[in-house]
Motif scaffolding. Structure first.
Motif, mmCIF file in Angstrom:
data_model
loop_
_atom_site.group_PDB
_atom_site.id
_atom_site.type_symbol
_atom_site.label_atom_id
_atom_site.label_comp_id
_atom_site.label_asym_id
_atom_site.label_seq_id
_atom_site.Cartn_x
_atom_site.Cartn_y
_atom_site.Cartn_z
ATOM 1 N N THR A 25 9.796 -6.652 -0.658
ATOM 2 C CA THR A 25 11.090 -6.901 -0.031
ATOM 3 C C THR A 25 10.921 -7.893 1.109
ATOM 4 O OG1 THR A 25 11.843 -4.657 -0.548
ATOM 5 C CG2 THR A 25 13.058 -5.854 1.151
ATOM 6 N N VAL A 26 11.704 -8.953 1.073
ATOM 7 C CA VAL A 26 11.727 -9.926 2.165
ATOM 8 C C VAL A 26 13.007 -9.704 2.946
ATOM 9 C CG1 VAL A 26 11.678 -12.359 2.806
ATOM 10 C CG2 VAL A 26 10.440 -11.586 0.769
ATOM 11 N N ALA A 27 12.876 -9.307 4.204
ATOM 12 C CA ALA A 27 14.010 -9.085 5.105
ATOM 13 C C ALA A 27 13.746 -9.854 6.396
ATOM 14 C CB ALA A 27 14.181 -7.588 5.374
ATOM 15 N N PRO A 28 14.758 -10.013 7.245
ATOM 16 C CA PRO A 28 14.566 -10.839 8.445
ATOM 17 C C PRO A 28 13.412 -10.409 9.344
ATOM 18 C CG PRO A 28 16.896 -10.519 8.049
ATOM 19 C CD PRO A 28 16.182 -9.661 7.055
ATOM 20 N N GLN A 29 13.129 -9.120 9.440
ATOM 21 C CA GLN A 29 12.105 -8.670 10.376
ATOM 22 C C GLN A 29 10.760 -8.391 9.719
ATOM 23 O OE1 GLN A 29 12.712 -8.925 13.497
ATOM 24 N NE2 GLN A 29 10.681 -8.251 14.180
ATOM 25 N N ALA A 30 10.764 -8.189 8.403
ATOM 26 C CA ALA A 30 9.506 -7.814 7.754
ATOM 27 C C ALA A 30 9.506 -8.224 6.285
ATOM 28 C CB ALA A 30 9.265 -6.315 7.870
ATOM 29 N N LEU A 31 8.316 -8.570 5.820
ATOM 30 C CA LEU A 31 8.067 -8.725 4.385
ATOM 31 C C LEU A 31 7.210 -7.527 4.002
ATOM 32 C CD1 LEU A 31 6.867 -11.945 2.522
ATOM 33 C CD2 LEU A 31 6.020 -9.673 1.943
ATOM 34 N N THR A 32 7.755 -6.655 3.177
ATOM 35 C CA THR A 32 7.096 -5.395 2.876
ATOM 36 C C THR A 32 6.612 -5.368 1.431
ATOM 37 O OG1 THR A 32 8.541 -4.269 4.453
ATOM 38 C CG2 THR A 32 7.343 -2.888 2.873
ATOM 39 N N ILE A 33 5.341 -5.021 1.264
ATOM 40 C CA ILE A 33 4.732 -4.860 -0.055
ATOM 41 C C ILE A 33 4.400 -3.385 -0.210
ATOM 42 C CG2 ILE A 33 2.809 -5.500 -1.558
ATOM 43 C CD1 ILE A 33 2.468 -7.969 0.396
ATOM 44 N N ARG A 34 4.844 -2.787 -1.304
ATOM 45 C CA ARG A 34 4.582 -1.361 -1.484
ATOM 46 C C ARG A 34 4.050 -1.101 -2.892
ATOM 47 N NH1 ARG A 34 9.670 -2.348 -2.691
ATOM 48 N NH2 ARG A 34 10.673 -1.186 -4.392
ATOM 49 N N SER A 35 3.054 -0.264 -2.964
ATOM 50 C CA SER A 35 2.516 0.193 -4.238
ATOM 51 C C SER A 35 1.619 1.376 -3.964
ATOM 52 C CB SER A 35 1.716 -0.910 -4.939
ATOM 53 O OG SER A 35 1.173 -0.435 -6.158
ATOM 54 N N SER A 36 1.590 2.304 -4.906
ATOM 55 C CA SER A 36 0.637 3.406 -4.776
ATOM 56 C C SER A 36 -0.693 3.066 -5.429
ATOM 57 C CB SER A 36 1.219 4.687 -5.405
ATOM 58 O OG SER A 36 1.521 4.476 -6.770
ATOM 59 N N GLY A 37 -0.756 1.897 -6.086
ATOM 60 C CA GLY A 37 -1.990 1.460 -6.726
ATOM 61 C C GLY A 37 -2.693 0.386 -5.915
ATOM 62 N N ASP A 38 -4.017 0.407 -5.924
ATOM 63 C CA ASP A 38 -4.782 -0.612 -5.209
ATOM 64 C C ASP A 38 -4.488 -2.003 -5.770
ATOM 65 O OD1 ASP A 38 -5.943 1.407 -3.730
ATOM 66 O OD2 ASP A 38 -7.773 1.478 -4.943
ATOM 67 N N ALA A 39 -4.497 -2.130 -7.098
ATOM 68 C CA ALA A 39 -4.224 -3.423 -7.713
ATOM 69 C C ALA A 39 -2.801 -3.872 -7.426
ATOM 70 C CB ALA A 39 -4.466 -3.357 -9.217
ATOM 71 N N GLY A 40 -1.875 -2.939 -7.412
ATOM 72 C CA GLY A 40 -0.487 -3.286 -7.113
ATOM 73 C C GLY A 40 -0.336 -3.915 -5.741
ATOM 74 N N LEU A 41 -0.981 -3.332 -4.723
ATOM 75 C CA LEU A 41 -0.929 -3.927 -3.382
ATOM 76 C C LEU A 41 -1.532 -5.326 -3.386
ATOM 77 C CD1 LEU A 41 -1.802 -1.130 -0.777
ATOM 78 C CD2 LEU A 41 0.410 -2.226 -1.193
ATOM 79 N N PHE A 42 -2.629 -5.473 -4.110
ATOM 80 C CA PHE A 42 -3.290 -6.777 -4.176
ATOM 81 C C PHE A 42 -2.364 -7.811 -4.812
ATOM 82 C CE2 PHE A 42 -5.917 -9.909 -6.374
ATOM 83 C CZ PHE A 42 -6.778 -10.317 -5.373
ATOM 84 N N TYR A 43 -1.745 -7.478 -5.942
ATOM 85 C CA TYR A 43 -0.867 -8.435 -6.606
ATOM 86 C C TYR A 43 0.393 -8.707 -5.782
ATOM 87 C CZ TYR A 43 -3.875 -7.866 -10.672
ATOM 88 O OH TYR A 43 -4.952 -7.849 -11.518
ATOM 89 N N GLY A 44 0.841 -7.716 -5.043
ATOM 90 C CA GLY A 44 1.952 -7.955 -4.129
ATOM 91 C C GLY A 44 1.574 -8.947 -3.041
ATOM 92 N N ALA A 45 0.315 -8.859 -2.565
ATOM 93 C CA ALA A 45 -0.166 -9.819 -1.564
ATOM 94 C C ALA A 45 -0.222 -11.224 -2.154
ATOM 95 C CB ALA A 45 -1.538 -9.393 -1.052
ATOM 96 N N VAL A 46 -0.647 -11.343 -3.415
ATOM 97 C CA VAL A 46 -0.664 -12.653 -4.070
ATOM 98 C C VAL A 46 0.745 -13.225 -4.150
ATOM 99 C CG1 VAL A 46 -1.104 -13.839 -6.252
ATOM 100 C CG2 VAL A 46 -2.771 -12.197 -5.375
ATOM 101 N N THR A 47 1.714 -12.386 -4.514
ATOM 102 C CA THR A 47 3.096 -12.861 -4.589
ATOM 103 C C THR A 47 3.613 -13.269 -3.217
ATOM 104 O OG1 THR A 47 3.557 -11.519 -6.546
ATOM 105 C CG2 THR A 47 5.450 -12.198 -5.230
ATOM 106 N N ALA A 48 3.252 -12.527 -2.190
ATOM 107 C CA ALA A 48 3.665 -12.902 -0.829
ATOM 108 C C ALA A 48 3.118 -14.278 -0.471
ATOM 109 C CB ALA A 48 3.181 -11.855 0.170
ATOM 110 N N TRP A 49 1.874 -14.539 -0.837
ATOM 111 C CA TRP A 49 1.294 -15.867 -0.597
ATOM 112 C C TRP A 49 2.057 -16.936 -1.368
ATOM 113 C CZ3 TRP A 49 -1.472 -18.748 -4.415
ATOM 114 C CH2 TRP A 49 -1.964 -19.972 -3.949
ATOM 115 N N GLN A 50 2.418 -16.641 -2.611
ATOM 116 C CA GLN A 50 3.171 -17.620 -3.391
ATOM 117 C C GLN A 50 4.529 -17.911 -2.760
ATOM 118 O OE1 GLN A 50 2.935 -15.787 -7.360
ATOM 119 N NE2 GLN A 50 1.621 -17.495 -7.964
ATOM 120 N N LEU A 51 5.180 -16.898 -2.238
ATOM 121 C CA LEU A 51 6.447 -17.126 -1.542
ATOM 122 C C LEU A 51 6.227 -18.031 -0.326
ATOM 123 C CD1 LEU A 51 7.975 -13.524 -1.625
ATOM 124 C CD2 LEU A 51 8.749 -15.511 -2.947
#
Length: 762
Positions: free
Chosen positions: A103-129
């Protein structure tokens, strides 16, 4: 349930033009991407936050920080945010495994996952954004909600380190690139006829002997190492410590390495090291620089199975992957047929054919792996002669292997040639890397659909995923490998990750320039030849007609003839056009406002209009067409030739012979280092008139009248390219056929380029 929800959401998004127009430039495309009001300002004051006691979340946070520092120059602190600070927050909860929400909101970009790989791929997507617009420093990210999960569990690339060795740094670099595209499996081809690359402590000769070879050709044979007085060898291998290092490096990026130890064929190198393993009456005594399918197979003695069990024991200790690949492909059975001991063993086991013997052989290997807690995966030939009960089938000869495997209840992975064989050329450009001659372009890879239509819903569950392979017979240096992988691997990444309903070529092509800018921001090389525009000229009246080639499926070519640089506003190329001789044509491909590759500049003169390189000529037949590199010089640049090794013959279509008095042909010679079995008898040449042979030029067809003959004697002792000249007697417009006369197959003469010279050009 999560995947079904994501697929439905993706389908709704695709149906909505307003949402589609504001999707983020992310590759692979997320399952669901919903824009929101507002924006998040990312600058040097932003922090990255992850739970302090969560090592995996902290690792993903640091990984994201490193990417942002290298690509945007933003050095963000990884710590808990203070009151009022904007933050990228990695938190637990929500989707499991490789899935994530962002979720990208004015105060925070939040990545959520209960999986280790999920958090990692969310971080990759944040970098792409954060890199959706090029440049350094702060950037504003439009607000949005992304829900994402992969389509397939096996998203792979294969690296062939057996044919040509790559160093540890290269393998790590490939792993880094795979992570950015959300690949999760590196299939590592470590053993083949040309080399054994993995240290096995119990059998040191596998690498002492089997990891080194002399390259084919006279240039390599003459390159004497003063330390040994023998030709220099090439090769290398990975120590077990290096393998552990690479495996750990991959695991940190959520990539599993699946090693491949070839059996029962492709065993030339280990049999050279330990001849008692083979089936041939006369085993090979040296590793080979040939390519193709060798006849050497392991024998079926219990001592050989003991050897393979010992090898696999060390392999599974190094690679924690669930799967071990055992090859099983291209096992020519002639040596088994002629070996009395093998035939006696078949009779003892009541095995009626050599194909069934291979099935029994693979089943033995599967039992070894099962005892070690691992699963066997092999190429689709393991279906022949009875497939091992729990085997997974990797389908490379089209999709039939996958369909048969799934219908029999076996898991399968789609990896069909030629579409997912990245050792094929990406374009006809003479700048293209050496490799297989058939062109497999970016769009062909993107359009590939891995789920066979012949499978019903239950059978589709056996399709684990999809993989592209890079065989390195012709990838002589490791710096060329990324140019073969990318950007085609990025196209496959979207197929492997994104929902089928989300895929759209036009949308991908729109996002591609942004992805290419990401490559550039991290200094990651990729194959630009397929994205570049180039000019090909032909005589036309007093001037020349120019055809522009390149990037046809991806971008619009624009060009200038007034000396200015091309721009998105320059004239769009739609059809061949005439220019006066002496004109410089500058051309560049654009997708919208974005350039895909650097511009080309070609001076159109009389010589350029009448010159064709081998890649611009037509092969007379379609046997085994390869884009080959010369074998010499040993050091320095080498010529590249497009040649059908079954029929070295080229056609210059509709050549303008008006006023032509002479022909220039640049020729080279290469070793015939192709193991093609009995097919070699099909290669025929016309008898030569001189000892060294001739290049014959025929008009109209390959059976037409000879209009020029160029003796090969001046080129006979050259390791490089030699320019030959001869008068040409022809008129009008006609096809010209070029072929060589010679007594023997070795060396193989090849055509590099040809120029038609008029009386005015002399």
């Amino acid at each position: 349930m999560i995947r079904s929800l994501l697929l439905a959401t993706a389908a709704l998004a695709i149906a909505s033009p307003s949402l589609a127009s504001s999707r983020a430039a992310i590759v692979p495309a997320p399952a669901s991407d919903t824009p929101r009001e507002g924006a998040f300002s990312l600058d040097a004051r932003t922090v990255i936050s992850a739970p302090a006691n969560d090592a995996q979340a902290q690792a993903s946070a640091r990984y994201l920080a490193d990417l942002l520092a290298r690509s945007r120059g933003l050095k963000l602190a990884v710590r808990a945010p203070k009151a009022g600070e904007r933050a990228i927050v990695l938190e637990r909860g929500g989707p499991a495994g490789e899935a994530y929400g962002l979720t990208v909101a004015p105060q925070a970009l939040t990545i959520r996952s209960s999986g280790d790989a999920g958090l990692f791929y969310g971080a990759v997507t944040a970098w792409q954004l954060a890199t959706a617009t090029p440049g350094k420093g702060a950037v504003v990210l439009p607000a949005r909600v992304i829900e994402d999960a992969p389509r397939f569990g096996w998203r792979g690339l294969m690296l062939d380190s057996a044919r040509h060795f790559q160093d540890v740094a290269f393998v790590k670099g490939l792993i880094d690139r795979m992570a950015l595209s959300k690949f999760n499996t590196l299939h590592w081809h470590l053993v083949d006829d040309q080399g054994w690359r993995l240290e096995i402590k119990k059998y040191p000769k596998l690498t002492e002997v089997g990891a080194w070879r002399v390259p084919a050709g006279t240039a390599a044979a003459a390159d004497i190492d003063p330390k040994t007085g023998k030709p220099r060898v090439i090769g290398g291998y990975y120590t077990q410590d290096q393998v552990r290092e690479i495996v750990a490096y991959a695991a940190a990026r959520h990539i599993t390495i699946v090693p491949e130890i070839e059996t029962p064929g492709h065993a030339h190198a280990p049999i050279v090291a330990y001849p008692q393993l083979g089936s041939a009456a006369s085993p090979p005594t040296a590793t080979s620089g040939d390519w193709g399918v060798f006849p050497y197979l392991y024998n079926v003695d219990e001592t050989t199975f003991a050897f393979l069990d010992d090898v696999l024991t060390e392999v599974v200790a190094l690679f924690p992957s669930r799967y071990i690949h055992v090859g099983g492909d291209e096992a020519v059975k002639d040596q088994w047929k002629s070996n009395p001991a093998v035939q006696a063993r078949m009779k003892e086991l009541h095995i009626g054919s050599e194909a069934q013997l291979q099935g029994w052989f693979i089943s033995r290997i599967e039992q070894m792996l099962k005892a070690k807690g691992r699963k066997l995966v092999g190429w689709d030939e393991i279906l022949e002669g009875g497939v091992a009960p729990d085997a997974t089938v990797m389908s490379w000869r089209g999709i039939d292997g996958a369909i048969i495997a799934a219908k029999l209840g076996h898991d399968t992975i789609l990896s069909p040639a030629p579409t997912l064989y990245l050792n094929h050329r990406q374009t006809n450009s003479p700048e293209e890397m050496p490799g297989r001659g058939q062109v497999v372009g970016l769009k062909e890879v993107y359009d590939y659909e891995p789920m066979p239509a012949a499978l019903n819903a239950d059978e589709q569950h056996h399709v684990l995923g999809v993989q592209a392979n890079l065989w390195t017979e012709h990838v002589r240096t490791q710096d060329r490998a990324p140019l073969m992988y990318y950007p085609r691997a990025t196209a496959l990444a979207e197929t492997a990750w994104s929902p089928a309903a989300r895929k759209d070529w036009g949308d991908f092509a729109d996002r591609l320039p942004v992805e290419l800018d990401r490559y550039r921001s991290l200094s990651l090389p990729f194959g630009e030849a397929a994205l570049k525009a180039r000019a090909l000229a032909a005589p036309s009246g007093a001037g020349a007609q120019v055809t522009l080639l390149g990037a046809e499926d991806v971008g619009q070519i624009r060009y200038t003839i007034d000396g200015s640089a091309p721009s998105p506003a320059a004239r769009a190329y739609k059809a061949p056009f005439d220019v006066p001789l002496g004109t410089t044509v500058r051309a560049q491909a654009f997708r919208g406002q974005a350039a895909l590759a650097p511009a080309s500049a070609t001076v159109i003169d009389a010589r350029a209009a009448r010159t064709r390189v081998s890649q611009d000529l037509k092969s007379c037949t379609q046997g085994i067409v390869l884009n080959l590199e010369d074998d010499g010089p040993v050091r320095g640049e080498r010529a590249r030739f497009l040649v059908d090794v079954m029929n070295p013959c080229w056609i210059y279509e509709r050549a303008d012979l008006s006023g032509v008095a002479e022909i220039e042909a640049a020729v080279g010679q290469i070793p015939f280092n192709f193991q093609i079995g009995a097919d070699v008898e099909k290669i025929k040449f016309r008898p030569p008139a001189t000892p060294a042979g001739e290049l014959e030029v025929r008009q109209g067809s390959c059976e037409g009248a000879v209009v020029a003959t160029l003796p090969l004697a001046p080129a006979a002792k050259s390791d490089g390219v030699t320019v030959l000249k001869a008068p040409l007697k022809g008129a009008g417009r006609a096809d010209l056929c070029f072929s060589f006369t010679q007594k023997a197959l070795e060396p193989l003469w090849v055509l590099d380029r040809v120029t038609l010279v008029t009386g005015h050009d002399r």
